[in-house]
Write an enzyme that holds these catalytic residues in place. Structure first.
Site, mmCIF file in Angstrom:
data_model
loop_
_atom_site.group_PDB
_atom_site.id
_atom_site.type_symbol
_atom_site.label_atom_id
_atom_site.label_comp_id
_atom_site.label_asym_id
_atom_site.label_seq_id
_atom_site.Cartn_x
_atom_site.Cartn_y
_atom_site.Cartn_z
ATOM 1 C CE1 TYR A 246 -31.621 3.354 9.144
ATOM 2 C CE2 TYR A 246 -30.277 3.092 11.156
ATOM 3 C CZ TYR A 246 -31.360 2.649 10.480
ATOM 4 O OH TYR A 246 -31.958 1.337 10.682
ATOM 5 C CE LYS B 153 -35.853 3.514 10.921
ATOM 6 N NZ LYS B 153 -36.664 2.692 9.833
HETATM 7 N N1 LIG Z 1 -31.008 -4.628 9.717
HETATM 8 C C1 LIG Z 1 -30.823 -3.938 11.032
HETATM 9 O O1 LIG Z 1 -29.778 -4.575 11.862
HETATM 10 C C2 LIG Z 1 -31.834 -3.085 11.675
HETATM 11 C C3 LIG Z 1 -31.623 -2.734 13.129
HETATM 12 C C4 LIG Z 1 -32.630 -2.127 13.786
HETATM 13 C C5 LIG Z 1 -33.749 -1.804 12.968
HETATM 14 N N2 LIG Z 1 -33.630 -1.927 11.781
HETATM 15 C C6 LIG Z 1 -34.913 -1.265 11.110
HETATM 16 O O2 LIG Z 1 -35.787 -2.324 10.419
HETATM 17 C C7 LIG Z 1 -36.441 -2.197 9.258
HETATM 18 C C8 LIG Z 1 -36.184 -3.146 8.567
HETATM 19 O O3 LIG Z 1 -34.816 -3.243 8.138
HETATM 20 P P1 LIG Z 1 -34.032 -4.515 7.211
HETATM 21 O O4 LIG Z 1 -32.451 -4.520 7.605
HETATM 22 O O5 LIG Z 1 -35.007 -5.619 7.018
HETATM 23 O O6 LIG Z 1 -34.124 -3.451 6.018
HETATM 24 P P2 LIG Z 1 -33.326 -3.972 4.374
HETATM 25 O O7 LIG Z 1 -33.062 -5.535 4.528
HETATM 26 O O8 LIG Z 1 -32.394 -2.897 4.191
HETATM 27 O O9 LIG Z 1 -34.539 -3.800 3.308
HETATM 28 C C9 LIG Z 1 -35.166 -2.413 3.303
HETATM 29 C C10 LIG Z 1 -36.411 -2.403 2.635
HETATM 30 O O10 LIG Z 1 -37.042 -1.209 2.150
HETATM 31 C C11 LIG Z 1 -37.337 -1.168 0.840
HETATM 32 N N3 LIG Z 1 -37.137 0.022 0.371
HETATM 33 C C12 LIG Z 1 -35.891 0.961 0.166
HETATM 34 N N4 LIG Z 1 -36.377 1.829 -0.159
HETATM 35 C C13 LIG Z 1 -37.776 1.759 -0.573
HETATM 36 C C14 LIG Z 1 -38.510 2.782 -1.158
HETATM 37 N N5 LIG Z 1 -38.208 4.041 -1.732
HETATM 38 N N6 LIG Z 1 -39.878 2.533 -1.375
HETATM 39 C C15 LIG Z 1 -40.365 1.178 -0.931
HETATM 40 N N7 LIG Z 1 -39.443 0.197 -0.444
HETATM 41 C C16 LIG Z 1 -38.220 0.912 -0.163
HETATM 42 C C17 LIG Z 1 -36.349 -2.132 0.178
HETATM 43 O O11 LIG Z 1 -36.939 -2.468 -1.077
HETATM 44 P P3 LIG Z 1 -35.729 -3.114 -2.030
HETATM 45 O O12 LIG Z 1 -35.511 -4.514 -1.798
HETATM 46 O O13 LIG Z 1 -36.494 -2.962 -3.656
HETATM 47 O O14 LIG Z 1 -34.611 -2.126 -2.239
HETATM 48 C C18 LIG Z 1 -36.106 -3.321 1.211
HETATM 49 O O15 LIG Z 1 -37.484 -4.098 1.051
HETATM 50 C C19 LIG Z 1 -35.875 -0.782 9.011
HETATM 51 O O16 LIG Z 1 -36.925 0.266 9.187
HETATM 52 C C20 LIG Z 1 -34.583 -0.401 9.558
HETATM 53 O O17 LIG Z 1 -34.533 0.840 9.874
HETATM 54 C C21 LIG Z 1 -32.630 -2.480 10.916
#
Ligand SMILES: NC(=O)c1ccc[n+]([C@@H]2O[C@H](COP(=O)([O-])OP(=O)(O)OC[C@H]3O[C@@H](n4cnc5c(N)ncnc54)[C@H](OP(=O)(O)O)[C@@H]3O)[C@@H](O)[C@H]2O)c1
Length: 303
Positions: free
Chosen positions: A143, A147
């Site tokens: 992961y 990124k």
């Molecule tokens: N969660 C954390 O604690 C955290 C921490 C640091 C950074 N981040 C970063 O912040 C960002 C948002 O994270 P999050 O936790 O909000 O993510 P999340 O809830 O897991 O949601 C991921 C999103 O990406 C979409 N997605 C996945 N595969 C896709 C594809 N092939 N085409 C188009 N859309 C796609 C999903 O769509 P579906 O709903 O249809 O699956 C969903 O809307 C990410 O870039 C992550 O790396 C997250």
């Protein structure tokens, strides 16, 4: 709320995700024209957001999204965020997180659009966190690697870019997709004890704060690499203790272990977390205040 910056056409990828949902709502309330990129179009569509289909694995879908959205600014929040799934299926993780970011960037290249790319503290190895923006990434899992490479692509393609690295979001997931904090509380209430690691540390980031900070960047304050995360760095154990006390349970509901005992597939940066050299104007939300609000939302979501 009055807007002190000209409204923009902002496209948010991953609009069904944890951060994406918070962002589209907050952007619309600031008066921006918001386009949400959804892998599956939501029924009904969220108010004040123009939903568009977007599959990062499909070049035609990306071209159609970009051509229809014609954004001034893209916030690329879509990703495969399940860290163990990425480890199990590295090719798929690379396709979504790296090639997907590259294809989207290429489709926007030369359009004058600004790119704000969401990244993570998992680009670091967790040997001596917290890390500020001058630290050199050294990912230890798939992961983090996907990124990190995507960050480099964004920097290369866009003259006007911001990369926002954040850590452990505190929010409420969809009913079929509980967040890690929700899973902790559900286990604590329904199937104790809670087994959590004492040696994995990171910031806990209230989503409301992160969404506001990203909007500050959208509206022109802040370019380049930015670490935007909650100001408290806790071990998973310390965080679980806060949850246990918040829900009136006894401390011995928690069984403290070391990360190694959890037998997770992907290695995690243990002594991780983010610091920043460039604090934004957006005020932090104290974790205890955020947790009180989070508890109310958690209970509402379960009634
Ligand atoms: N969660 C954390 O604690 C955290 C921490 C640091 C950074 N981040 C970063 O912040 C960002 C948002 O994270 P999050 O936790 O909000 O993510 P999340 O809830 O897991 O949601 C991921 C999103 O990406 C979409 N997605 C996945 N595969 C896709 C594809 N092939 N085409 C188009 N859309 C796609 C999903 O769509 P579906 O709903 O249809 O699956 C969903 O809307 C990410 O870039 C992550 O790396 C997250």
């Amino acid at each position: 709320m009055a807007i002190d910056f000209p409204p923009q056409r902002v496209a948010v990828t991953g609009a069904s995700g944890l951060l994406g949902r918070a962002l589209v709502t907050a952007l619309a309330s600031r008066g921006h024209a918001v386009v949400g990129g959804y892998r599956e179009l939501p029924q009904p569509s969220p108010a004040a957001v123009t939903p568009l289909k977007l599959d990062l694995l499909n070049a035609e879908s990306i071209a159609e999204f970009v051509g229809t959205a014609r954004p001034d600014c893209v916030i690329h929040a879509a990703a495969l965020t399940d860290v163990d799934r990425c480890e199990r299926d590295p090719e798929f993780a690379l396709c979504v997180n790296t090639i997907g970011a590259q294809s989207l960037s290429k489709a926007l290249e030369g359009s004058g659009c600004r790119m704000i790319f969401l990244s993570t503290d998992y680009v670091f190895d967790g040997r001596e966190g917290p890390y500020d923006e001058s630290a050199v990434p050294n990912p230890i899992n798939v992961y983090g690697h996907t990124k990190n490479v995507a960050e480099e692509i964004v920097r290369t393609i866009f003259p006007d870019w911001a990369i926002v690295r954040s850590a452990s979001f505190l929010g409420i997931g969809l009913p079929n997709r509980p967040t890690w904090a929700e899973k902790l509380v559900i286990t604590m209430l329904e199937r104790p004890p809670l087994t959590v690691a004492t040696d994995q540390r990171s910031n806990i980031t209230p989503l409301e704060f992160l969404a506001s900070a990203i909007i500050e960047i959208v509206e022109g304050r802040g370019t380049g690499l930015r670490h935007v995360a909650g100001d408290e760095i806790l071990s998973r154990y310390e965080f679980a203790l806060k949850l246990v006390r918040l829900f009136g349970k006894s401390d011995d509901t928690i069984q403290a272990v070391s990360y190694r005992d959890l037998n997770r597939l992907a290695p995690r940066p243990l002594n991780g977390g983010l610091a920043t050299r460039f604090p934004l104007r957006t005020p932090q939300i104290p974790l205890d205040v955020a947790l009180d609000r989070w508890k109310t939302e958690f209970l509402q979501a379960r009634t």
